[in-house]
Design a protein around this motif. Structure first.
Motif, PDB file in Angstrom:
ATOM      1  N   LEU A   1      -8.490   2.526  -7.077  1.00 15.86           N
ATOM      2  CA  LEU A   1      -8.759   4.013  -6.337  1.00 15.86           C
ATOM      3  C   LEU A   1     -10.279   4.282  -6.657  1.00 15.86           C
ATOM      4  CD1 LEU A   1      -6.102   5.932  -8.712  1.00 15.86           C
ATOM      5  CD2 LEU A   1      -5.691   4.701  -6.564  1.00 15.86           C
ATOM      6  N   HIS A   2     -10.756   4.963  -5.229  1.00 12.31           N
ATOM      7  CA  HIS A   2     -11.930   5.428  -5.157  1.00 12.31           C
ATOM      8  C   HIS A   2     -11.913   6.861  -4.890  1.00 12.31           C
ATOM      9  CE1 HIS A   2     -15.795   6.490  -3.340  1.00 12.31           C
ATOM     10  NE2 HIS A   2     -16.383   5.744  -4.109  1.00 12.31           N
ATOM     11  N   LEU A   3     -12.590   7.616  -5.322  1.00 10.20           N
ATOM     12  CA  LEU A   3     -12.728   9.091  -5.392  1.00 10.20           C
ATOM     13  C   LEU A   3     -13.949   9.515  -4.793  1.00 10.20           C
ATOM     14  CD1 LEU A   3     -11.704  10.266  -8.896  1.00 10.20           C
ATOM     15  CD2 LEU A   3     -10.369   9.652  -7.130  1.00 10.20           C
TER      16      LEU A   3
ATOM     17  N   GLU B   1     -16.344  12.612  -3.141  1.00  8.94           N
ATOM     18  CA  GLU B   1     -17.255  13.702  -3.861  1.00  8.94           C
ATOM     19  C   GLU B   1     -16.252  14.778  -4.275  1.00  8.94           C
ATOM     20  OE1 GLU B   1     -17.843  12.883  -0.503  1.00  8.94           O
ATOM     21  OE2 GLU B   1     -19.334  11.252  -1.133  1.00  8.94           O
ATOM     22  N   SER B   2     -15.275  15.095  -3.655  1.00 10.55           N
ATOM     23  CA  SER B   2     -14.414  16.204  -4.117  1.00 10.55           C
ATOM     24  C   SER B   2     -13.498  15.887  -4.951  1.00 10.55           C
ATOM     25  CB  SER B   2     -13.839  17.157  -2.917  1.00 10.55           C
ATOM     26  OG  SER B   2     -13.154  16.153  -2.386  1.00 10.55           O
ATOM     27  N   GLY B   3     -13.476  14.648  -5.378  1.00  6.82           N
ATOM     28  CA  GLY B   3     -12.386  13.999  -6.474  1.00  6.82           C
ATOM     29  C   GLY B   3     -11.064  13.663  -5.885  1.00  6.82           C
ATOM     30  N   ARG B   4     -10.773  13.566  -4.565  1.00 11.82           N
ATOM     31  CA  ARG B   4      -9.723  13.188  -3.900  1.00 11.82           C
ATOM     32  C   ARG B   4      -9.922  11.478  -3.647  1.00 11.82           C
ATOM     33  NH1 ARG B   4      -6.997  17.367  -4.236  1.00 11.82           N
ATOM     34  NH2 ARG B   4      -7.145  19.170  -2.784  1.00 11.82           N
ATOM     35  N   ILE B   5      -8.831  10.888  -3.686  1.00 12.90           N
ATOM     36  CA  ILE B   5      -8.772   9.606  -3.223  1.00 12.90           C
ATOM     37  C   ILE B   5      -9.065   9.071  -1.868  1.00 12.90           C
ATOM     38  CG2 ILE B   5      -7.404   7.432  -3.550  1.00 12.90           C
ATOM     39  CD1 ILE B   5      -5.446   9.055  -5.510  1.00 12.90           C
ATOM     40  N   ASP B   6     -10.019   8.717  -1.456  1.00 12.28           N
ATOM     41  CA  ASP B   6     -10.622   8.239  -0.246  1.00 12.28           C
ATOM     42  C   ASP B   6     -10.291   6.745   0.187  1.00 12.28           C
ATOM     43  OD1 ASP B   6     -12.783   7.289  -1.419  1.00 12.28           O
ATOM     44  OD2 ASP B   6     -14.194   8.413  -0.378  1.00 12.28           O
ATOM     45  N   GLU B   7      -9.945   6.002  -0.947  1.00  9.55           N
ATOM     46  CA  GLU B   7      -9.603   4.657  -0.759  1.00  9.55           C
ATOM     47  C   GLU B   7      -8.588   4.321  -1.911  1.00  9.55           C
ATOM     48  OE1 GLU B   7     -13.004   2.006  -0.922  1.00  9.55           O
ATOM     49  OE2 GLU B   7     -14.177   3.309   0.277  1.00  9.55           O
TER      50      GLU B   7
END
Length: 136
Positions: A88-90, A92-98
């Motif tokens: 998982l990659h988060l 800047e807002s802390g959402r999972i983008d990958e």
């Protein structure tokens, strides 16, 4: 990433969806091209939940406040034992983008591919429904 792990272990797809960035990129262990967007990612994860049996996370790797995490898991598809990892990659807002998933052994990956292929029409329909719901 405690929230993602807890949501997956609770089979709470709505909570998983809330953790995903709108432009999340999902990279499957059995498909060459990544999937882009929350709607398709949620539909795929729903199918994975239907396909995996005895799913359990065994270990989490990464700093609690970091942006990169690895969740090591074990599961079964039919008579094949699978070990794998969710990367998982988060943003800047802390959402999972990958979200990248890797599995082993090859026979387990092949069983997963066959089981997911059988879910293809349902995945596509759920992705369309998710997209329509998010557009409202």
């Amino acid at each position: 990433m405690r929230a993602f792990r807890a949501a997956v272990e609770a089979h709470d797809l709505d909570a998983v969806e809330a953790l995903l960035a709108d432009d999340v990129v999902f990279t499957s262990p059995v498909v060459f091209k990544p999937y882009r967007g929350k709607a398709i990612t949620v539909a795929i994860l729903g199918a994975v939940e239907r396909v995996f049996e005895d799913f359990r996370y065994e270990r989490v790797i990464g700093e609690a406040d970091g942006r990169d995490h690895a969740l090591v898991f074990a599961a079964r598809v039919g008579d094949r034992e699978i070990s794998g990892c969710d990367f998982l990659h988060l943003d800047e807002s802390g959402r999972i983008d990958e979200l990248t998933v890797m599995v082993r052994p090859l026979s387990g990956a092949q069983a997963l591919q066959a089981a997911m292929a059988a879910q293809f029409e349902r995945i596509a329909g759920e992705a369309r429904e998710n997209q329509a719901r998010s557009a409202d």
